[in-house]
Design a protein around this motif. Structure first.
Motif, PDB file in Angstrom:
ATOM      1  N   TRP A 229       0.824  -1.203   0.000  1.00  0.00           N
ATOM      2  CA  TRP A 229       0.000   0.000   0.000  1.00  0.00           C
ATOM      3  C   TRP A 229       0.856   1.251   0.000  1.00  0.00           C
ATOM      4  O   TRP A 229       2.013   1.228   0.411  1.00  0.00           O
ATOM      5  CB  TRP A 229      -0.898   0.022   1.235  1.00  0.00           C
ATOM      6  N   ALA A 230       0.268   2.357  -0.437  1.00  0.00           N
ATOM      7  CA  ALA A 230       0.828   3.709  -0.364  1.00  0.00           C
ATOM      8  C   ALA A 230       2.177   3.810  -1.085  1.00  0.00           C
ATOM      9  O   ALA A 230       2.310   3.336  -2.211  1.00  0.00           O
ATOM     10  CB  ALA A 230       0.900   4.166   1.090  1.00  0.00           C
ATOM     11  N   ARG A 231       3.165   4.428  -0.450  1.00  0.00           N
ATOM     12  CA  ARG A 231       4.457   4.688  -1.106  1.00  0.00           C
ATOM     13  C   ARG A 231       5.163   3.393  -1.512  1.00  0.00           C
ATOM     14  O   ARG A 231       5.795   3.328  -2.563  1.00  0.00           O
ATOM     15  CB  ARG A 231       5.350   5.533  -0.193  1.00  0.00           C
ATOM     16  N   GLN A 232       5.071   2.343  -0.686  1.00  0.00           N
ATOM     17  CA  GLN A 232       5.712   1.074  -1.044  1.00  0.00           C
ATOM     18  C   GLN A 232       5.091   0.501  -2.312  1.00  0.00           C
ATOM     19  O   GLN A 232       5.782  -0.115  -3.120  1.00  0.00           O
ATOM     20  CB  GLN A 232       5.624   0.076   0.097  1.00  0.00           C
ATOM     21  N   ALA A 233       3.809   0.685  -2.512  1.00  0.00           N
ATOM     22  CA  ALA A 233       3.149   0.230  -3.735  1.00  0.00           C
ATOM     23  C   ALA A 233       3.690   0.978  -4.945  1.00  0.00           C
ATOM     24  O   ALA A 233       3.960   0.376  -5.997  1.00  0.00           O
ATOM     25  CB  ALA A 233       1.638   0.424  -3.627  1.00  0.00           C
ATOM     26  N   GLU A 234       3.872   2.278  -4.814  1.00  0.00           N
ATOM     27  CA  GLU A 234       4.420   3.075  -5.909  1.00  0.00           C
ATOM     28  C   GLU A 234       5.847   2.649  -6.237  1.00  0.00           C
ATOM     29  O   GLU A 234       6.222   2.531  -7.403  1.00  0.00           O
ATOM     30  CB  GLU A 234       4.381   4.558  -5.552  1.00  0.00           C
ATOM     31  N   ILE A 235       6.653   2.387  -5.213  1.00  0.00           N
ATOM     32  CA  ILE A 235       8.037   1.943  -5.418  1.00  0.00           C
ATOM     33  C   ILE A 235       8.059   0.587  -6.106  1.00  0.00           C
ATOM     34  O   ILE A 235       8.837   0.357  -7.040  1.00  0.00           O
ATOM     35  CB  ILE A 235       8.803   1.910  -4.081  1.00  0.00           C
ATOM     36  N   ALA A 236       7.202  -0.317  -5.666  1.00  0.00           N
ATOM     37  CA  ALA A 236       7.128  -1.645  -6.293  1.00  0.00           C
ATOM     38  C   ALA A 236       6.801  -1.512  -7.777  1.00  0.00           C
ATOM     39  O   ALA A 236       7.419  -2.163  -8.629  1.00  0.00           O
ATOM     40  CB  ALA A 236       6.089  -2.516  -5.586  1.00  0.00           C
ATOM     41  N   GLY A 237       5.832  -0.669  -8.100  1.00  0.00           N
ATOM     42  CA  GLY A 237       5.444  -0.482  -9.495  1.00  0.00           C
ATOM     43  C   GLY A 237       6.532   0.156 -10.331  1.00  0.00           C
ATOM     44  O   GLY A 237       6.686  -0.147 -11.514  1.00  0.00           O
ATOM     45  N   GLU A 238       7.308   1.032  -9.726  1.00  0.00           N
ATOM     46  CA  GLU A 238       8.349   1.751 -10.452  1.00  0.00           C
ATOM     47  C   GLU A 238       9.613   0.917 -10.664  1.00  0.00           C
ATOM     48  O   GLU A 238      10.224   0.968 -11.731  1.00  0.00           O
ATOM     49  CB  GLU A 238       8.701   3.028  -9.693  1.00  0.00           C
ATOM     50  N   TYR A 239      10.017   0.126  -9.666  1.00  0.00           N
ATOM     51  CA  TYR A 239      11.320  -0.521  -9.710  1.00  0.00           C
ATOM     52  C   TYR A 239      11.301  -2.034  -9.899  1.00  0.00           C
ATOM     53  O   TYR A 239      12.319  -2.618 -10.243  1.00  0.00           O
ATOM     54  CB  TYR A 239      12.109  -0.203  -8.433  1.00  0.00           C
ATOM     55  N   LEU A 240      10.184  -2.686  -9.628  1.00  0.00           N
ATOM     56  CA  LEU A 240      10.156  -4.146  -9.733  1.00  0.00           C
ATOM     57  C   LEU A 240       9.620  -4.587 -11.080  1.00  0.00           C
ATOM     58  O   LEU A 240       8.803  -3.899 -11.688  1.00  0.00           O
ATOM     59  CB  LEU A 240       9.288  -4.746  -8.626  1.00  0.00           C
ATOM     60  N   SER A 241      10.091  -5.734 -11.537  1.00  0.00           N
ATOM     61  CA  SER A 241       9.584  -6.319 -12.776  1.00  0.00           C
ATOM     62  C   SER A 241       9.751  -7.834 -12.704  1.00  0.00           C
ATOM     63  O   SER A 241      10.468  -8.366 -11.843  1.00  0.00           O
ATOM     64  CB  SER A 241      10.320  -5.747 -13.990  1.00  0.00           C
TER      65      SER A 241
END
Length: 143
Positions: free
Chosen positions: A58-70
């Motif tokens: 959720w929240a900022r961790q969700a944004e980071i996951a979407g931006e950096y993980l693949s």
């Protein structure tokens, strides 16, 4: 009576994270990750046993996951188990998922940005620690 609900995984992503936003604008990321262990079968030969896990950030961790993980990246995840109920086609269903509380990227530094969710850089460049293959096919994912 004391209780503890804690999950710790080192796993590989089976597909890219799916990030969406609630009506209030809070980011939610859904991840499908795999852990693999080697076990001996009844004939004494080694086999890989892969377990799939659903993870939600959720929240900022969700944004980071979407931006950096693949897909194929290795991650360390801490969280808690949560079972929720939903209805589909008039049938009550249940799903158990991991609500992520901590996320650390473990893939080598050459693979995109390798930072922790607190903004610090990870010194771990050991690659995939889970033993899971970095190559997944879409048909390998059970959901």
């Amino acid at each position: 009576m004391a209780s503890l609900n804690k999950v710790m995984l080192i796993a590989a992503l089976g597909k890219d994270p799916e990030v969406r936003y609630t009506s209030s604008g809070t980011a939610v990321a859904s991840l499908s990750v795999a852990t693999t262990e080697k076990t001996k079968n009844s004939s004494g030969e080694w086999e890989d046993r892969t377990e799939w896990h659903r993870v939600v950030f959720w929240a900022r961790q969700a944004e980071i996951a979407g931006e950096y993980l693949s897909k194929g990246k290795s991650v360390y995840i801490e969280g808690r188990l949560q079972t929720r109920e939903y209805e589909k086609d008039g049938i009550k269903r249940y799903t158990t998922e991991i609500v992520g509380e901590k996320l650390q990227m473990l893939s080598p530094k050459g693979d995109r940005n390798n930072s922790n969710t607190d903004g610090s850089t990870s010194n771990n460049s050991g690659g995939n620690k889970s033993g899971a293959s970095d190559k997944f096919e879409d048909q390998d994912i059970p959901f």
